[in-house]
Write a protein that holds these residues in place. Structure first.
Motif, PDB file in Angstrom:
ATOM      1  N   VAL A  60       0.827  -1.205   0.000  1.00  0.00           N
ATOM      2  CA  VAL A  60       0.000   0.000   0.000  1.00  0.00           C
ATOM      3  C   VAL A  60       0.865   1.261   0.000  1.00  0.00           C
ATOM      4  O   VAL A  60       0.555   2.240  -0.682  1.00  0.00           O
ATOM      5  N   VAL A  61       1.996   1.219   0.719  1.00  0.00           N
ATOM      6  CA  VAL A  61       2.836   2.418   0.806  1.00  0.00           C
ATOM      7  C   VAL A  61       3.406   2.777  -0.565  1.00  0.00           C
ATOM      8  O   VAL A  61       3.520   3.950  -0.927  1.00  0.00           O
ATOM      9  N   ASN A  62       3.727   1.757  -1.382  1.00  0.00           N
ATOM     10  CA  ASN A  62       4.199   2.028  -2.737  1.00  0.00           C
ATOM     11  C   ASN A  62       3.130   2.723  -3.562  1.00  0.00           C
ATOM     12  O   ASN A  62       3.420   3.639  -4.338  1.00  0.00           O
ATOM     13  N   ALA A  63       1.877   2.270  -3.377  1.00  0.00           N
ATOM     14  CA  ALA A  63       0.781   2.870  -4.131  1.00  0.00           C
ATOM     15  C   ALA A  63       0.641   4.343  -3.769  1.00  0.00           C
ATOM     16  O   ALA A  63       0.435   5.187  -4.637  1.00  0.00           O
ATOM     17  N   LEU A  64       0.774   4.660  -2.449  1.00  0.00           N
ATOM     18  CA  LEU A  64       0.663   6.057  -2.022  1.00  0.00           C
ATOM     19  C   LEU A  64       1.783   6.898  -2.619  1.00  0.00           C
ATOM     20  O   LEU A  64       1.555   7.996  -3.126  1.00  0.00           O
ATOM     21  N   GLY A  65       3.021   6.360  -2.572  1.00  0.00           N
ATOM     22  CA  GLY A  65       4.149   7.110  -3.116  1.00  0.00           C
ATOM     23  C   GLY A  65       4.017   7.344  -4.600  1.00  0.00           C
ATOM     24  O   GLY A  65       4.210   8.459  -5.105  1.00  0.00           O
ATOM     25  N   MET A  66       3.661   6.279  -5.313  1.00  0.00           N
ATOM     26  CA  MET A  66       3.498   6.384  -6.759  1.00  0.00           C
ATOM     27  C   MET A  66       2.380   7.355  -7.103  1.00  0.00           C
ATOM     28  O   MET A  66       2.514   8.188  -7.991  1.00  0.00           O
ATOM     29  N   GLY A  67       1.269   7.254  -6.365  1.00  0.00           N
ATOM     30  CA  GLY A  67       0.149   8.146  -6.622  1.00  0.00           C
ATOM     31  C   GLY A  67       0.535   9.599  -6.424  1.00  0.00           C
ATOM     32  O   GLY A  67       0.211  10.452  -7.242  1.00  0.00           O
ATOM     33  N   LEU A 108      -4.513   2.188  -5.102  1.00  0.00           N
ATOM     34  CA  LEU A 108      -4.705   1.796  -3.705  1.00  0.00           C
ATOM     35  C   LEU A 108      -5.577   0.551  -3.596  1.00  0.00           C
ATOM     36  O   LEU A 108      -5.282  -0.357  -2.821  1.00  0.00           O
ATOM     37  N   LEU A 109      -6.646   0.518  -4.405  1.00  0.00           N
ATOM     38  CA  LEU A 109      -7.551  -0.632  -4.361  1.00  0.00           C
ATOM     39  C   LEU A 109      -6.788  -1.909  -4.729  1.00  0.00           C
ATOM     40  O   LEU A 109      -6.835  -2.912  -4.009  1.00  0.00           O
ATOM     41  N   ILE A 110      -6.039  -1.858  -5.850  1.00  0.00           N
ATOM     42  CA  ILE A 110      -5.319  -3.056  -6.288  1.00  0.00           C
ATOM     43  C   ILE A 110      -4.271  -3.460  -5.257  1.00  0.00           C
ATOM     44  O   ILE A 110      -4.154  -4.631  -4.895  1.00  0.00           O
ATOM     45  N   SER A 111      -3.513  -2.473  -4.747  1.00  0.00           N
ATOM     46  CA  SER A 111      -2.444  -2.844  -3.831  1.00  0.00           C
ATOM     47  C   SER A 111      -3.012  -3.327  -2.504  1.00  0.00           C
ATOM     48  O   SER A 111      -2.440  -4.215  -1.878  1.00  0.00           O
ATOM     49  N   ALA A 112      -4.165  -2.771  -2.081  1.00  0.00           N
ATOM     50  CA  ALA A 112      -4.762  -3.241  -0.836  1.00  0.00           C
ATOM     51  C   ALA A 112      -5.200  -4.697  -0.983  1.00  0.00           C
ATOM     52  O   ALA A 112      -4.921  -5.540  -0.126  1.00  0.00           O
ATOM     53  N   ILE A 113      -5.848  -5.018  -2.116  1.00  0.00           N
ATOM     54  CA  ILE A 113      -6.266  -6.407  -2.338  1.00  0.00           C
ATOM     55  C   ILE A 113      -5.054  -7.324  -2.336  1.00  0.00           C
ATOM     56  O   ILE A 113      -5.020  -8.359  -1.674  1.00  0.00           O
ATOM     57  N   ARG A 114      -4.003  -6.907  -3.084  1.00  0.00           N
ATOM     58  CA  ARG A 114      -2.842  -7.790  -3.206  1.00  0.00           C
ATOM     59  C   ARG A 114      -2.111  -7.945  -1.891  1.00  0.00           C
ATOM     60  O   ARG A 114      -1.664  -9.029  -1.551  1.00  0.00           O
ATOM     61  N   GLU A 115      -1.976  -6.839  -1.138  1.00  0.00           N
ATOM     62  CA  GLU A 115      -1.202  -6.963   0.088  1.00  0.00           C
ATOM     63  C   GLU A 115      -1.988  -7.671   1.185  1.00  0.00           C
ATOM     64  O   GLU A 115      -1.437  -8.499   1.911  1.00  0.00           O
ATOM     65  N   ILE A 116      -3.277  -7.363   1.298  1.00  0.00           N
ATOM     66  CA  ILE A 116      -4.067  -7.990   2.363  1.00  0.00           C
ATOM     67  C   ILE A 116      -4.176  -9.490   2.129  1.00  0.00           C
ATOM     68  O   ILE A 116      -3.937 -10.297   3.028  1.00  0.00           O
ATOM     69  N   LEU A 117      -4.510  -9.875   0.891  1.00  0.00           N
ATOM     70  CA  LEU A 117      -4.669 -11.312   0.639  1.00  0.00           C
ATOM     71  C   LEU A 117      -3.328 -12.006   0.425  1.00  0.00           C
ATOM     72  O   LEU A 117      -3.173 -13.179   0.742  1.00  0.00           O
ATOM     73  N   GLY A 118      -2.344 -11.290  -0.129  1.00  0.00           N
ATOM     74  CA  GLY A 118      -1.085 -11.930  -0.501  1.00  0.00           C
ATOM     75  C   GLY A 118      -0.062 -11.978   0.615  1.00  0.00           C
ATOM     76  O   GLY A 118       0.832 -12.813   0.609  1.00  0.00           O
ATOM     77  N   ALA A 119      -0.161 -11.054   1.571  1.00  0.00           N
ATOM     78  CA  ALA A 119       0.816 -11.055   2.659  1.00  0.00           C
ATOM     79  C   ALA A 119       0.150 -10.923   4.019  1.00  0.00           C
ATOM     80  O   ALA A 119       0.786 -11.130   5.042  1.00  0.00           O
ATOM     81  N   GLY A 120      -1.124 -10.577   4.038  1.00  0.00           N
ATOM     82  CA  GLY A 120      -1.836 -10.429   5.298  1.00  0.00           C
ATOM     83  C   GLY A 120      -1.447  -9.176   6.054  1.00  0.00           C
ATOM     84  O   GLY A 120      -1.643  -9.083   7.257  1.00  0.00           O
ATOM     85  N   THR A 121      -0.884  -8.198   5.362  1.00  0.00           N
ATOM     86  CA  THR A 121      -0.463  -6.972   6.040  1.00  0.00           C
ATOM     87  C   THR A 121      -0.944  -5.754   5.266  1.00  0.00           C
ATOM     88  O   THR A 121      -1.358  -5.857   4.110  1.00  0.00           O
ATOM     89  N   ILE A 122      -0.909  -4.615   5.934  1.00  0.00           N
ATOM     90  CA  ILE A 122      -1.092  -3.333   5.243  1.00  0.00           C
ATOM     91  C   ILE A 122       0.091  -2.468   5.635  1.00  0.00           C
ATOM     92  O   ILE A 122       0.255  -2.149   6.811  1.00  0.00           O
ATOM     93  N   THR A 123       0.949  -2.121   4.685  1.00  0.00           N
ATOM     94  CA  THR A 123       2.134  -1.350   4.995  1.00  0.00           C
ATOM     95  C   THR A 123       1.873   0.129   4.749  1.00  0.00           C
ATOM     96  O   THR A 123       1.532   0.533   3.643  1.00  0.00           O
ATOM     97  N   LEU A 124       2.020   0.929   5.796  1.00  0.00           N
ATOM     98  CA  LEU A 124       1.889   2.388   5.656  1.00  0.00           C
ATOM     99  C   LEU A 124       3.202   3.015   6.097  1.00  0.00           C
ATOM    100  O   LEU A 124       4.202   2.317   6.283  1.00  0.00           O
ATOM    101  N   PHE A 125       3.190   4.317   6.279  1.00  0.00           N
ATOM    102  CA  PHE A 125       4.418   4.975   6.721  1.00  0.00           C
ATOM    103  C   PHE A 125       4.678   4.680   8.193  1.00  0.00           C
ATOM    104  O   PHE A 125       3.744   4.606   8.990  1.00  0.00           O
TER     105      PHE A 125
END
Lengths: 223, 196
Positions: free
Chosen positions: A33-40, A141-158
């Motif tokens: 998720v943090v990558n999505a925020l930075g890229m956005g 954000l939507l795509i990265s949230a789906i991928r990170e939550i289901l793929g790693a079980g985490t949400i990475t923020l700052f």
């Protein structure tokens, strides 16, 4: 209506889901998720800067060389983002890698410069850039949230203070579906999301068709 | 890294489309028919190999000596844009049908992230001139491989029943996802086993 120029980029003409622009960075950086925020943030800055400049300079740029001129404007803003990110957010810059510089070939930006900012006034272009940028960020954000939550079980923020920036979801974090965090997961997630958006659109259209048929029964066909 | 290592890396292990997500727009856009996919693939191979060589030269011979490496994004994109114009002129002259088939996607090679991507990756990996050229050709071959396989699958999919919301782009992405899953079999261990 000026406000429409802003909202259309978020819903009706969402760059990622509806007009399918800027997919490469979307898929590549959406592992966290943090990558999505930075890229956005980077894309919003470049979009704003280049649409403002294109809109201001549109009367001075000769028609024949407008695309190269737009590209130079965009590349300048991308260079600014790249250098600022390297200086103030080195870890983010590292995890986004080559994709920060690749914002320059993100079709959203050149597409909006060519299709919108080169024809409209400054205010409209500004709102269009904001809307498109926010729409892109939300999609990412939507795509990265789906991928990170289901793929790693985490949400990475700052990371802030004692909080290390990673929210672990109980249950999922110990046994995630790792494939979603890997390369194939990105393609699968966007495929299913696009199908979902198509389905929503189709449902809306058939409802509208029903509504029209119901309000004008004399014109409604028997088919 | 040896040249064979570079080739295997960019064709299979780090396939530009399926693992790096570079060049997706033409991959989805031009993969409906096999012959236009082949044409696009060769155009990309040509542009990528030329671009990686040209950008290497500009970076090492102009930007580094003058200490202006921060201009790499701007200079690379301009070099690529000029190269694509050249390829477009050559294709119009040699094969008008191919030009017709590739349509609007040829100018889009300019904004194909794969081309700028290989140039930037070449600089970041400190390749020499020949290595950058080989990397460009290999990455283009990987693109060709992926887009041709994809187009043959899509031609068959056209004759199959697909649920309506999935038709077109969504099913193409899911197919690509499954292809990427298959490509995960190629990893660094392959390189080790092959080259020792």
């Amino acid at each position: 209506m000026l406000f429409n120029e802003f909202t259309k980029g978020i819903f009706k003409e969402n760059p990622i889901f509806i007009i399918l622009l800027g997919l490469c960075p979307t898929l590549a950086v959406s592992t966290q998720v943090v990558n999505a925020l930075g890229m956005g943030a980077g894309v919003i800055f470049v979009l704003l800067g280049s649409e403002i400049f294109v809109s201001l300079l549109k009367d001075f740029i000769p028609e024949r060389i407008r695309i190269p001129a737009f590209i130079v404007i965009i590349a300048s803003f991308v260079t600014i983002v790249d250098l600022v990110m390297q200086a103030y957010a080195p870890s983010l810059s590292k995890s986004l890698g080559v994709f920060v510089q690749l914002i320059v070939v993100n079709c959203i930006i050149l597409g909006r410069a060519e299709a919108f900012a080169s024809k409209r006034k400054l205010g409209e272009s500004l709102l269009d850039a904001l809307g498109m940028g926010v729409g892109f960020t939300l999609g990412l954000l939507l795509i990265s949230a789906i991928r990170e939550i289901l793929g790693a079980g985490t949400i990475t923020l700052f990371a802030v203070g004692s909080f290390d920036g990673v929210i672990r979801i109980p249950g999922l974090a110990s046994q995630p579906a790792r494939v979603l965090a890997l390369a194939p997961g990105a393609l699968l997630v966007i495929g299913f999301l696009k199908a979902l958006f198509n389905w929503l659109e189709m449902r809306k259209q058939s409802r509208e068709a029903w509504a029209v048929a119901a309000s004008a029964p004399s014109e409604g066909g028997t088919s | 890294m040896s040249y064979i290592g570079i080739i295997i890396t960019f064709v299979f292990i780090n396939n530009f489309i399926l693992t790096q997500f570079l060049g997706l727009c033409p991959f989805i856009g031009v993969s409906r028919k096999t012959d236009s996919a082949v044409g696009m693939g060769f155009a990309v191979i040509f542009v990528m190999s030329m671009a990686s060589l040209a950008t290497w030269a500009v970076y090492r011979l102009i930007l580094v000596p003058l200490n202006i490496e921060y201009l790499q994004t701007i200079s690379f994109i301009l070099i690529i844009a000029a190269l694509v114009q050249l390829v477009e002129m050559v294709i119009i002259k040699i094969s008008p049908p191919l030009y017709k088939a590739l349509g609007i996607y040829l100018p889009l090679i300019t904004t194909n992230c794969a081309v700028l991507g290989i140039a930037l990756i070449g600089v970041r990996s400190n390749y020499n001139a020949l290595e950058s050229f080989v990397a460009g050709v290999a990455a283009g071959l990987g693109f060709l491989l992926a887009i041709v396989v994809m187009s043959t699958i899509r031609e068959r999919l056209d004759r199959e029943w697909v649920p309506k919301p999935f038709r077109g782009v969504p099913i193409a992405f899911i197919t690509a996802g499954l292809m990427a899953l298959a490509f995960m079999a190629f990893d660094k261990a392959l390189l080790k086993n092959l080259l020792g």
